[in-house]
Design an enzyme around this catalytic site. Structure first.
Site, PDB file in Angstrom:
ATOM      1  N   SER A   1       0.688  -1.178   0.026  1.00  0.00           N
ATOM      2  CA  SER A   1       0.021   0.003   0.057  1.00  0.00           C
ATOM      3  C   SER A   1       0.899   1.419   0.016  1.00  0.00           C
ATOM      4  O   SER A   1       0.610   2.311  -0.584  1.00  0.00           O
ATOM      5  CB  SER A   1      -0.957  -0.037   1.215  1.00  0.00           C
ATOM      6  OG  SER A   1      -1.762  -1.083   1.054  1.00  0.00           O
ATOM      7  N   PHE A   2       2.176   1.335   0.792  1.00  0.00           N
ATOM      8  CA  PHE A   2       2.761   2.422   0.747  1.00  0.00           C
ATOM      9  C   PHE A   2       3.352   2.912  -0.805  1.00  0.00           C
ATOM     10  O   PHE A   2       3.551   4.285  -1.036  1.00  0.00           O
ATOM     11  CB  PHE A   2       3.957   2.075   1.558  1.00  0.00           C
ATOM     12  CG  PHE A   2       4.811   3.433   1.797  1.00  0.00           C
ATOM     13  CD1 PHE A   2       4.152   4.405   2.992  1.00  0.00           C
ATOM     14  CD2 PHE A   2       5.994   3.916   1.285  1.00  0.00           C
ATOM     15  CE1 PHE A   2       4.747   5.312   3.326  1.00  0.00           C
ATOM     16  CE2 PHE A   2       6.366   5.023   1.704  1.00  0.00           C
ATOM     17  CZ  PHE A   2       6.018   5.850   2.699  1.00  0.00           C
TER      18      PHE A   2
ATOM     19  N   CYS B   1      -4.698  -2.357   1.152  1.00  0.00           N
ATOM     20  CA  CYS B   1      -5.442  -2.752   2.390  1.00  0.00           C
ATOM     21  C   CYS B   1      -4.416  -3.054   3.664  1.00  0.00           C
ATOM     22  O   CYS B   1      -3.369  -3.719   3.376  1.00  0.00           O
ATOM     23  CB  CYS B   1      -6.334  -4.066   2.379  1.00  0.00           C
ATOM     24  SG  CYS B   1      -6.802  -5.071   3.770  1.00  0.00           S
TER      25      CYS B   1
ATOM     26  N   THR C   1       2.664  -3.657  15.877  1.00  0.00           N
ATOM     27  CA  THR C   1       3.544  -2.792  15.878  1.00  0.00           C
ATOM     28  C   THR C   1       3.013  -1.783  15.129  1.00  0.00           C
ATOM     29  O   THR C   1       1.830  -1.315  14.506  1.00  0.00           O
ATOM     30  CB  THR C   1       4.871  -3.253  15.087  1.00  0.00           C
ATOM     31  OG1 THR C   1       4.529  -3.122  13.666  1.00  0.00           O
ATOM     32  CG2 THR C   1       5.455  -4.512  15.252  1.00  0.00           C
TER      33      THR C   1
ATOM     34  N   HIS D   1       3.971  -0.097  12.744  1.00  0.00           N
ATOM     35  CA  HIS D   1       3.915  -0.167  11.233  1.00  0.00           C
ATOM     36  C   HIS D   1       2.512   0.316  10.515  1.00  0.00           C
ATOM     37  O   HIS D   1       2.553   1.169   9.488  1.00  0.00           O
ATOM     38  CB  HIS D   1       4.488  -1.511  10.815  1.00  0.00           C
ATOM     39  CG  HIS D   1       4.640  -1.493   9.104  1.00  0.00           C
ATOM     40  ND1 HIS D   1       5.806  -0.818   8.594  1.00  0.00           N
ATOM     41  CD2 HIS D   1       3.952  -2.113   8.202  1.00  0.00           C
ATOM     42  CE1 HIS D   1       5.644  -1.100   7.092  1.00  0.00           C
ATOM     43  NE2 HIS D   1       4.392  -1.876   6.887  1.00  0.00           N
TER      44      HIS D   1
ATOM     45  N   TYR E   1      -8.844   7.734  -2.816  1.00  0.00           N
ATOM     46  CA  TYR E   1      -8.288   6.844  -1.764  1.00  0.00           C
ATOM     47  C   TYR E   1      -9.043   5.769  -1.559  1.00  0.00           C
ATOM     48  O   TYR E   1     -10.194   5.776  -1.163  1.00  0.00           O
ATOM     49  CB  TYR E   1      -8.399   7.892  -0.726  1.00  0.00           C
ATOM     50  CG  TYR E   1      -7.855   7.357   0.554  1.00  0.00           C
ATOM     51  CD1 TYR E   1      -6.315   7.576   0.947  1.00  0.00           C
ATOM     52  CD2 TYR E   1      -8.362   6.882   1.451  1.00  0.00           C
ATOM     53  CE1 TYR E   1      -6.005   6.896   2.067  1.00  0.00           C
ATOM     54  CE2 TYR E   1      -8.128   6.419   2.662  1.00  0.00           C
ATOM     55  CZ  TYR E   1      -6.839   6.617   2.855  1.00  0.00           C
ATOM     56  OH  TYR E   1      -6.281   6.026   4.033  1.00  0.00           O
TER      57      TYR E   1
ATOM     58  N   ARG F   1     -15.605  -4.917   4.129  1.00  0.00           N
ATOM     59  CA  ARG F   1     -15.317  -3.695   3.306  1.00  0.00           C
ATOM     60  C   ARG F   1     -15.107  -4.268   1.795  1.00  0.00           C
ATOM     61  O   ARG F   1     -14.766  -3.253   1.108  1.00  0.00           O
ATOM     62  CB  ARG F   1     -14.434  -2.799   3.863  1.00  0.00           C
ATOM     63  CG  ARG F   1     -15.052  -2.290   4.872  1.00  0.00           C
ATOM     64  CD  ARG F   1     -13.916  -1.794   5.845  1.00  0.00           C
ATOM     65  NE  ARG F   1     -14.727  -1.118   7.105  1.00  0.00           N
ATOM     66  CZ  ARG F   1     -15.246  -1.528   8.251  1.00  0.00           C
ATOM     67  NH1 ARG F   1     -15.132  -2.958   8.437  1.00  0.00           N
ATOM     68  NH2 ARG F   1     -15.780  -0.951   9.112  1.00  0.00           N
TER      69      ARG F   1
END
Length: 164
Positions: free
Chosen positions: A65-66, A89, A95, A97, A122, A136
């Site tokens: 996703s990044f 997703c 963590t 992250h 988005y 979703r």
């Protein structure tokens, strides 16, 4: 966005314009592919149901996703598309992250929308559990990919209306 009062696939009070003649790019994350694959399928079905031709939809995958912001920017630079849909997703883990990825993608896409000339939609599903993500991605809350496709159509129509 899905809430107790609003389903993801509710298109709002206004009719969805025709997508005939519109060109779309979709960047989809490979990470959490059962979810992102369902989001992609929802987006493709919705675009085509509203008149977009298959040859007017360019789909490319990215590892996670990044990387959606980079892909969206490259699509914008490529030209030839009227809107970009970014589908990914991120499911919360143990963590921080999750927080970094979600914030980075959110800020990146917001920046592209503020500075760009075409809309970037988005489509990042951010949940605490896999079950919430499934809800979703075609589950009881609808399909975020379909919602993003409707948003893309409406935003292209909005942009085009300013040039009439």
């Amino acid at each position: 966005m899905a809430t107790a009062l609003h389903h993801l696939t509710d298109t709002g009070s206004q009719a969805v314009p025709s997508a005939a003649g519109m060109k779309f790019a979709i960047a989809v994350s490979e990470w959490n592919s059962p979810i992102t694959g369902a989001l992609l399928e929802g987006a493709l079905q919705t675009l085509k149901a509203h008149g977009a031709r298959g040859e007017d939809i360019l789909v490319k995958s990215v590892p996670g996703s990044f990387e959606l912001t980079f892909a969206a920017k490259r699509f914008m630079d490529y030209g030839g598309v009227d809107a970009v849909i970014a589908l990914g997703c991120v499911i919360r883990g143990d963590t921080p992250h999750f927080d970094y990825v979600c914030m980075g993608v959110t800020q990146g896409i917001a920046r592209l929308n503020a500075e760009g000339t075409i809309p970037v939609i988005y489509g990042l599903v951010t949940t605490n559990t896999l079950e919430q993500a499934q809800e979703r991605a075609g589950g009881k809350l609808g399909n975020k990919g379909s919602e993003c496709a409707v948003t893309a159509i409406k935003m292209v129509d909005f942009a085009w209306s300013l040039h009439k």
